[in-house]
Design an enzyme around this catalytic site. Sequence first.
Site, PDB file in Angstrom:
ATOM      1  CD  GLN A 109     -18.638 -16.947 -20.666  1.00  0.00           C
ATOM      2  OE1 GLN A 109     -17.844 -16.963 -19.736  1.00  0.00           O
ATOM      3  NE2 GLN A 109     -18.260 -17.201 -21.913  1.00  0.00           N
ATOM      4  CG  ASN A 128      -4.771 -23.568 -24.138  1.00  0.00           C
ATOM      5  OD1 ASN A 128      -5.536 -24.467 -23.840  1.00  0.00           O
ATOM      6  ND2 ASN A 128      -3.564 -23.804 -24.576  1.00  0.00           N
ATOM      7  CE  LYS A 135     -16.891 -26.948 -22.279  1.00  0.00           C
ATOM      8  NZ  LYS A 135     -16.566 -25.881 -21.315  1.00  0.00           N
ATOM      9  CG  ASP A 136     -18.320 -21.461 -21.386  1.00  0.00           C
ATOM     10  OD1 ASP A 136     -18.119 -22.220 -20.429  1.00  0.00           O
ATOM     11  OD2 ASP A 136     -17.460 -21.219 -22.246  1.00  0.00           O
ATOM     12  CB  SER A 173      -8.551 -24.074 -22.473  1.00  0.00           C
ATOM     13  OG  SER A 173      -8.832 -23.298 -23.613  1.00  0.00           O
ATOM     14  N   GLY A 193     -12.811 -25.236 -31.022  1.00  0.00           N
ATOM     15  CA  GLY A 193     -14.032 -24.591 -30.541  1.00  0.00           C
ATOM     16  C   GLY A 193     -13.946 -23.080 -30.743  1.00  0.00           C
ATOM     17  CG  HIS A 194     -11.177 -20.723 -28.522  1.00  0.00           C
ATOM     18  ND1 HIS A 194     -10.420 -21.690 -27.923  1.00  0.00           N
ATOM     19  CD2 HIS A 194     -11.749 -20.016 -27.516  1.00  0.00           C
ATOM     20  CE1 HIS A 194     -10.503 -21.576 -26.608  1.00  0.00           C
ATOM     21  NE2 HIS A 194     -11.304 -20.572 -26.336  1.00  0.00           N
ATOM     22  CG  MET A 254     -13.247 -29.456 -28.968  1.00  0.00           C
ATOM     23  SD  MET A 254     -12.717 -28.761 -30.547  1.00  0.00           S
ATOM     24  CE  MET A 254     -12.798 -30.241 -31.545  1.00  0.00           C
ATOM     25  CG  HIS A 260     -10.129 -25.464 -27.985  1.00  0.00           C
ATOM     26  ND1 HIS A 260     -11.438 -25.271 -28.399  1.00  0.00           N
ATOM     27  CD2 HIS A 260     -10.108 -25.121 -26.674  1.00  0.00           C
ATOM     28  CE1 HIS A 260     -12.153 -24.848 -27.380  1.00  0.00           C
ATOM     29  NE2 HIS A 260     -11.378 -24.729 -26.311  1.00  0.00           N
TER      30      HIS A 260
HETATM   31  O1  PAF Z   1     -15.486 -17.782 -22.210  1.00  0.00           O
HETATM   32  C1  PAF Z   1     -14.390 -17.228 -21.985  1.00  0.00           C
HETATM   33  O2  PAF Z   1     -13.348 -17.600 -22.538  1.00  0.00           O
HETATM   34  C2  PAF Z   1     -14.322 -16.086 -20.996  1.00  0.00           C
HETATM   35  O3  PAF Z   1     -15.219 -16.268 -19.948  1.00  0.00           O
HETATM   36  C3  PAF Z   1     -14.521 -14.710 -21.652  1.00  0.00           C
HETATM   37  C4  PAF Z   1     -15.907 -14.572 -22.262  1.00  0.00           C
HETATM   38  C5  PAF Z   1     -13.464 -14.496 -22.732  1.00  0.00           C
HETATM   39  C6  PAF Z   1     -14.365 -13.603 -20.601  1.00  0.00           C
HETATM   40  O4  PAF Z   1     -13.112 -13.632 -20.003  1.00  0.00           O
END
Ligand code: PAF
Length: 284
Positions: A155, A32, A151-152, A188, A36-37, A186, A34
């Site tokens: 993570q 999905n 943003k994460d 999903s 950002g990706h 941004m 956008h």
């Molecule tokens: O940030 C994400 O989209 C997910 O947490 C990742 C790093 C692809 C792991 O599933």
Amino acid sequence: MLRLQTLEALRQCVGGWKNDGLRVAFVPTMGNLHDGHFSLLRLARERADRVVASVFVNPTQFGPGEDFARYPRTPDADAGGLAAAGCDALWLPDVATMYPHGVDAAVRIRVPGVTEILEGAHRPGHFDGVATVVARLFNQVQPDVAVFGRKDYQQLAVIRHMAVDLAFPVEVLAAATRREADGLAMSSRNQYLDAGERRTAATIHAVLQQMRTRALAGQPSECIEADARQALVQAGFVPDYAVLRRPDLSEPAAGEGGARVALIAARLGRTRLIDNLEFDLDNG
Ligand code: PAF
């Protein structure tokens, strides 16, 4: 762009590039896609000769009652966008390839400490699922460099800890958060918002900016955090947290200078949004 669906095909592709002395970058995603990706893709392109992206909606990082089933899946648009953004290979594992012994019998990776606070406290097991799938993806793709979004924020900290601790020969790079015109980060999950919620959602970025302004003015963290939570509630959110932390997510002492990150997680209707803002008390 190659579409790879078996480990054999992936290994042959990346192995061939490496035999030719090429540097390989990796952008893991849940699809999905956008802008950002695509900004992660652009950074990957700058840092390597070949770019692999993956799309895998990872079941182990969703808790019971979270949005795994309704998480938006848009495979054709994702593939088209990745090809247009200059991706060389798209890795599309299925659940059996990712978890050959089944999800329940899967070897899990748990990063202690940083996974137990903030997002980890509100989404138990979430970061175990993230670390578990990213470790597998690193082993599958064997990239030289991997790109994740700021943003994460937490993570990113979890993945950096894991990559160092397990000695993955992968350089972990962070890309800046992409924002809509009104400041909304941004994501999903933004598409879950109805029109009214979408207007309200930009409040998160505004509150983060207020937190930064007041921290730079030397106001006490407890007041800033309490007022941020109240501003979110007044706008219609149910906040999980609104905090000021050191870059490693530990709590700063009163009056201490240095770098900070303001982090917010809040629910708006059925949608949970997260965002953050990094700044430095000594340099603005
Ligand atoms: O940030 C994400 O989209 C997910 O947490 C990742 C790093 C692809 C792991 O599933």
